[in-house]
Design a protein around this motif. Structure first.
Motif, PDB file in Angstrom:
ATOM      1  N   SER A  64      36.229  41.444  35.162  1.00  0.00           N
ATOM      2  CA  SER A  64      36.552  42.543  34.235  1.00  0.00           C
ATOM      3  C   SER A  64      37.099  42.018  32.924  1.00  0.00           C
ATOM      4  O   SER A  64      36.865  42.600  31.852  1.00  0.00           O
ATOM      5  CB  SER A  64      37.559  43.495  34.881  1.00  0.00           C
ATOM      6  OG  SER A  64      37.039  44.060  36.075  1.00  0.00           O
ATOM      7  N   GLU A  65      37.832  40.927  32.969  1.00  0.00           N
ATOM      8  CA  GLU A  65      38.474  40.379  31.770  1.00  0.00           C
ATOM      9  C   GLU A  65      37.520  39.508  30.952  1.00  0.00           C
ATOM     10  O   GLU A  65      37.563  39.497  29.722  1.00  0.00           O
ATOM     11  CB  GLU A  65      39.690  39.547  32.189  1.00  0.00           C
ATOM     12  CG  GLU A  65      40.383  38.843  31.036  1.00  0.00           C
ATOM     13  CD  GLU A  65      41.418  37.846  31.514  1.00  0.00           C
ATOM     14  OE1 GLU A  65      41.870  37.037  30.686  1.00  0.00           O
ATOM     15  OE2 GLU A  65      41.740  37.858  32.727  1.00  0.00           O
ATOM     16  N   THR A  95      38.383  47.134  31.272  1.00  0.00           N
ATOM     17  CA  THR A  95      39.461  46.304  30.761  1.00  0.00           C
ATOM     18  C   THR A  95      39.047  45.756  29.402  1.00  0.00           C
ATOM     19  O   THR A  95      37.894  45.348  29.233  1.00  0.00           O
ATOM     20  CB  THR A  95      39.732  45.122  31.726  1.00  0.00           C
ATOM     21  OG1 THR A  95      39.982  45.634  33.032  1.00  0.00           O
ATOM     22  CG2 THR A  95      40.910  44.279  31.256  1.00  0.00           C
ATOM     23  N   LYS A 123      38.025  43.309  26.858  1.00  0.00           N
ATOM     24  CA  LYS A 123      37.518  41.960  27.054  1.00  0.00           C
ATOM     25  C   LYS A 123      38.327  40.955  26.229  1.00  0.00           C
ATOM     26  O   LYS A 123      38.646  41.196  25.064  1.00  0.00           O
ATOM     27  CB  LYS A 123      36.048  41.878  26.639  1.00  0.00           C
ATOM     28  CG  LYS A 123      35.100  42.638  27.562  1.00  0.00           C
ATOM     29  CD  LYS A 123      35.040  41.997  28.948  1.00  0.00           C
ATOM     30  CE  LYS A 123      34.006  42.644  29.846  1.00  0.00           C
ATOM     31  NZ  LYS A 123      33.971  42.027  31.180  1.00  0.00           N
ATOM     32  N   GLY A 124      38.665  39.843  26.867  1.00  0.00           N
ATOM     33  CA  GLY A 124      39.431  38.811  26.179  1.00  0.00           C
ATOM     34  C   GLY A 124      38.565  37.596  25.873  1.00  0.00           C
ATOM     35  O   GLY A 124      37.384  37.541  26.230  1.00  0.00           O
ATOM     36  N   SER A 155      36.662  47.661  25.769  1.00  0.00           N
ATOM     37  CA  SER A 155      36.531  47.916  27.209  1.00  0.00           C
ATOM     38  C   SER A 155      35.057  48.140  27.532  1.00  0.00           C
ATOM     39  O   SER A 155      34.287  48.648  26.706  1.00  0.00           O
ATOM     40  CB  SER A 155      37.343  49.144  27.612  1.00  0.00           C
ATOM     41  OG  SER A 155      38.720  48.900  27.428  1.00  0.00           O
ATOM     42  N   THR A 195      37.860  34.964  27.247  1.00  0.00           N
ATOM     43  CA  THR A 195      37.852  34.278  28.537  1.00  0.00           C
ATOM     44  C   THR A 195      36.410  33.983  28.931  1.00  0.00           C
ATOM     45  O   THR A 195      35.555  34.864  28.895  1.00  0.00           O
ATOM     46  CB  THR A 195      38.518  35.126  29.631  1.00  0.00           C
ATOM     47  OG1 THR A 195      39.877  35.364  29.271  1.00  0.00           O
ATOM     48  CG2 THR A 195      38.471  34.420  30.978  1.00  0.00           C
ATOM     49  N   SER A 221      34.593  37.906  28.872  1.00  0.00           N
ATOM     50  CA  SER A 221      33.557  38.435  27.980  1.00  0.00           C
ATOM     51  C   SER A 221      32.302  37.571  28.010  1.00  0.00           C
ATOM     52  O   SER A 221      31.229  38.013  27.599  1.00  0.00           O
ATOM     53  CB  SER A 221      34.092  38.534  26.554  1.00  0.00           C
ATOM     54  OG  SER A 221      34.578  37.280  26.116  1.00  0.00           O
TER      55      SER A 221
END
Length: 989
Positions: free
Chosen positions: A888-889, A812, A814-815, A960, A817, A891
């Protein structure tokens, strides 16, 4: 919901794999099965059913060893709520019924016509595809399928149908049950999306307005229906000699039906001894010595005590007094009061000419009178004269030493008057009546004494005696006596003994008393002492002595004296003795007083009493805080997984889950049954059973937990280890075993507490090196623990990511987050420091840093606790799928753990490609496991802010990730091998 009070598991064996299970409800009139019941059950078994009996009865359910063999499980419960409440009870207390091939429900209202008819019914049954299959339909009141027999199969085995039965309301009125439940059952099952049908679904039967099982029973049988309703003869107007009945049932079965109906009409009822009742204190004083200088004690609560009524209930086909004629009896009676002796001698006449009757007294004049009495009665006696010291005890020991050779049973009596207390003036007669009141009573007492494991038979305590069974001034003397035999007694143990010093006993129980080589001079001169003599100390020592030799004591009461006895009087037959006595076992050596104030401080632990279980099969006891699904993730989940790996390597063994901190609900049973892959029984701590079971030691802490010689223990949290070590100490006292336990250590648990009681108690469980087979979770923790402590055997569990989480991680982008592992309820996760570190980081560059979303997970809490942070939220405890999605999201992640255990969130974050901030600890440097892990040498808000600043600068936003490898640090501790651990465990008996 029906009531679960007073249910008992009388018997359980391992459930057969993919069983065709039948839950059979019987009303046990008088607390017993009838011969008709036995015929019904034998017919079902011959047809291929494994049968669970739910006995609805008033009082104690009594059965024989042969009865036990008929059933895979026996549940006994009060006669409330009819068959539906009993079925509901079975469904609630047998978890994992979905592991059976199918489950049928029936009651004792239908009588099989033959085994062949039942087999034919099952052939026909197996051709049907219905999820729920009844036998007939009834159009009375409203169209419905009749519930005297129905089967769950196919999709009905998946759960909701069982939930429907488990949640049934318990009705006192049969009419209410019919109108509210019975006639609606099939419709409610249909509403669950299940297909429902009747096996005998001929159109004329389905449309008949009357009850076809009553009005067309002969025709039904001719069509293959394998039953006749018993209510034909009680409600249907059919006599036992009706030709129609005789054409569908054999004469033998009709005879059994007649006896069955008669027994129901003549049945008598008893009370039920209560279970899990705290012991009773003999004083309001909280200490050991009351204001009069008397040492107080703890006694079994009278409401929990069951006594056998003598004579035993009559049994057809047995020879009266056979035990009496075949037993070599030594009767010793001290006759200080010769005016009482004449009446006592007449009671001894049924002992017969072969009995050795020794009368002791203190003067030659009394001796002559005793000989004269005996001659007039035609009784052969030996009269001995002893100095008036030691009351009846010293003469008894002297006579026992001379005459005990070749005796099978010893009877001790004396001419008791109790002149010091007017309330006890009739006590002697009560004792005589209960021990030698008649030839039948004598023979019954001998029957009881000769049961396996019984060492003493004594009269039940009277209502006037209860509350007086204290140590008095005798504890020190009794303790010193028992110490000479290697028996340790303390004032914390429950006190019970043959009050009045009259009893039947095996010679081997009394023989150690002779080893003291006591003489008259060891006893004080007679001065009318009411207490505090060596004789009183010996009286109080008898039960301790018997138990140390592996024997129990059994209390009895004469049928004519039951109103005077304290406790519950139970009338049993000789054939029922073995099963009854195993269940009645109450020990005092392994007993415990109520919890002291110490247990208010160390709340995870509590005293537990124990009792022996004669079952030979090895059993693994998995002592676990909880089995509730919402509490079995993390450490408990790992413990259950490892325990089962060891269990499967143990071969043919039983398993018992001992839950220490919660109750056992249906969800807990489902957890256990999924682990073992077969039905699991919810039992009580004091029940004797085989197979797979679950008990709550917390809920049943006063119900003595059963221990086998071949019980082995698997523990994880420190308080489960504390309990296991105490159980093993009792096991050693009972059986002399030197077993070890498996201790899965998943963290350094003393570190969870301040220095104090809990810290000390937790650390103490690491100090039992010889008794501990240690399995340590993770390399870091293994290195830490083995440097500080020693164990007889040690292995490690490699720290591995949960495969379900690993497989759920998805590439995914990475945001911005930040994942924050926030558990304010767990101090070692440093929640306050974590929040303050995030706050300081945000203040350093609010415009940039406050654009990062911060998501706390791991525990639900009020967001007021993080209201000083911007863009922060609490996700609480996530499902594994949601947790993997968040990993997964993210970072960047932060997870603190002041413990030598690595903890999983930093590893999971690193695997998901996030930069994970955590901390070092003794033997722990998390950066050795992954370059994605930033491991701080110390924890402070400013250091956290520093690392967040660096991590957010280099985080790969928008990219990702590929799963990153997690490596293991070096450790010399071997990897856990279930087979090797099982071998080490079983080799320690």
């Amino acid at each position: 919901m029906t009531s679960d009070a007073d249910y008992q598991v009388l018997h359980a064996s391992p459930f057969p794999e993919k069983a065709r299970l039948l839950i059979f409800v019987a009303y046990a009139a008088g607390g017993r099965l009838s011969d008709l019941h036995r015929y019904q059950v034998d017919s079902y078994r011959a047809a291929g059913f494994s049968v669970v009996l739910v006995a609805n009865c008033v009082g104690v359910f009594k059965c024989t060893e042969e009865d036990l063999e008929r059933f895979v499980c026996i549940l006994s419960r009060p006669n409330r709520g009819f068959d539906f409440a009993a079925w509901s009870c079975a469904v609630r207390f047998i978890g994992g019924l979905n592991h059976c091939k199918e489950v049928s429900f029936t009651n004792d209202s239908i009588i099989p016509t033959s085994q062949e008819a039942l087999r034919s019914m099952l052939v026909r049954h197996d051709r049907r595809s219905d999820d729920v299959l009844f036998l007939t339909r009834n159009n009375e009141l409203r169209p419905h399928y009749q519930s005297y027999y129905f089967t769950f199969r196919n999709r009905a085995m998946e759960g909701p149908a069982f939930d429907l039965l488990a949640d049934m309301t318990e009705y006192d009125s049969k009419w209410d049950l019919i109108n509210q439940t019975e006639i609606h059952l099939s419709d409610r099952l249909k509403s669950l999306g299940l297909t429902v049908g009747a096996l005998f679904d001929h159109k004329d039967l389905l449309n008949d307005p009357a009850n076809v099982t009553i009005h067309r029973f002969v025709e039904l049988v001719e069509r293959g229906f394998p039953f006749v309703k018993a209510t034909l003869t009680t409600e249907g107007g059919v006599d036992l000699d009706d030709p129609r009945l005789k054409c569908v049932l054999t004469p033998q079965v009709v005879h059994l039906l007649g006896k069955h109906i008669k027994c129901r009409g003549e049945a008598t009822y008893e009370d039920l001894p209560m279970r899990n009742v705290p012991p009773a204190h003999t004083s309001d004083h909280h200490g050991l010595i009351d204001s009069d200088g008397i040492q107080v004690s703890w006694n079994h609560s009278p409401s929990s005590c069951g006594h056998l009524v003598v004579p035993l209930a009559r049994e057809c086909g047995t020879t009266p007094f056979s035990t009496l004629s075949q037993t070599r009896i030594l009767a010793i009676a001290h006759c200080y009061y010769v005016e009482v002796a004449e009446k006592l001698l007449r009671r001894l006449k049924p002992l017969g000419v072969d009995a050795r009757i020794v009368l002791t007294t203190d003067t030659l004049q009394k001796a002559k009178k005793l000989n004269d009495f005996a001659d007039r009665e035609g009784i052969k006696v030996i009269v001995e004269v002893h100095e008036n010291r030691g009351r009846d005890v010293m003469p008894f020991l002297a006579a026992l030493a001379r005459h005990h050779a070749n005796a099978d049973a010893v009877l001790h009596l004396h001419t008791k008057k109790s002149l010091h207390d007017s309330e006890l003036c009739d006590w002697g007669d009560y004792l005589f009546e209960s021990l030698v009141g008649s030839a039948e009573i004598i023979s019954s007492n001998l029957d009881i004494l000769q049961q396996e494991g019984v060492g003493i038979v004594h009269p039940a305590h009277t209502n006037t005696i209860k509350g007086r069974l204290n140590w008095g001034y005798n504890f020190q003397s009794a303790q010193e006596l028992m110490a000479k035999l290697g028996i340790l007694i303390t004032a914390d143990q429950i006190l019970d003994f043959p009050a009045g010093m009259m009893f039947w006993a095996r010679p081997e129980v009394l023989r150690p008393l002779l080893n003291f080589d006591l003489s008259t001079k060891d006893f004080p001169e007679e001065a009318g002492q009411e207490d505090g003599t060596l004789a009183h100390a010996i009286e109080r020592s008898l039960t301790f002595l018997a138990e140390s030799l592996g024997y129990s004591s059994v209390s009895v009461v004469a049928e004519s004296k039951t109103d005077q006895a304290s406790g519950v009087a139970m009338s049993v037959r000789p054939s029922e003795l073995a099963v009854t006595l195993r269940r009645m076992s109450k020990r005092i050596l392994q007993s415990r007083r109520r919890a002291t104030k110490y247990y208010d401080v160390a709340q995870q632990v509590y005293p537990v009493a124990t009792a022996s279980d004669p079952t030979d099969r090895p059993r693994l006891n998995v002592i676990i805080p909880s089995l509730k699904p919402d509490q079995t993730c993390g450490e408990i989940s790992t413990a259950l997984k490892v325990a089962m790996q060891v269990f499967w390597e143990m071969g043919d063994a039983d398993i018992r889950f001992v839950v220490t901190s919660t109750d056992v609900d249906r969800a807990s049973l489902a957890t256990a049954s999924e682990l073992v892959g077969r039905p699991v029984l919810k039992a009580r701590a004091g029940d004797i059973n085989s197979g797979a079971s679950v008990i709550s030691s917390s809920d049943d802490r006063y119900d003595a937990m059963r221990l086998r010689k071949n019980d082995y223990f698997f523990v994880t949290a420190w308080w489960t280890a504390d309990l296991a070590f105490r159980l093993m100490a009792d096991q050693h006292e009972i059986y002399g075993t030197q077993n070890r336990l498996i201790y899965l250590i998943q963290d350094y648990e003393p570190g969870f507490y301040q220095w104090g009681e809990a810290f000390a108690s937790a650390e103490a469980t690491y100090g039992r090196a010889k008794e501990t087979i240690a399995i340590i979770n993770s390399e870091e923790l293994a290195n830490f623990m083995t440097e500080k402590y020693r164990f007889s055997s040690v292995s490690r569990l490699p720290c591995e990511i949960n495969p379900e989480i690993a497989s759920s991680l998805k590439p995914t982008p990475k945001g911005k987050t930040i994942f924050a592992y926030g558990r304010p309820g767990t101090p070692r996760n440093c929640f306050g420091t974590l929040v303050e570190g995030l706050r300081i980081w945000q203040t350093r560059d609010p415009g940039k840093n406050c654009t990062w979303r911060i998501v706390f997970a791991g525990e639900a809490f009020s967001e007021v606790m993080i209201d000083e942070l911007e863009n922060a939220s609490c996700a609480g405890k996530l499902t594994l799928a949601d947790y993997a999605a968040l990993l997964s999201e993210a970072s960047v992640g932060i997870s603190l753990m002041l413990s030598p255990h690595p903890s999983y969130p930093p590893l999971e974050l690193a695997m998901a490609g996030a930069l994970a901030i955590t901390n070092d600890y003794d033997h722990k440097n998390m950066s050795e496991r992954s370059p994605n892990i930033i491991s701080m040498p110390y924890v402070s808000p400013d250091r956290i802010a520093d690392e967040l600043e660096r991590a957010t600068e280099i985080a790969q936003i928008g990219n990702s990730f590929q799963l990153s490898e997690i490596t293991c640090p070096a450790s010399s501790i071997p990897v856990f091998d279930p087979a090797e651990v099982a071998r080490a465990l079983l080799s320690t008996s």
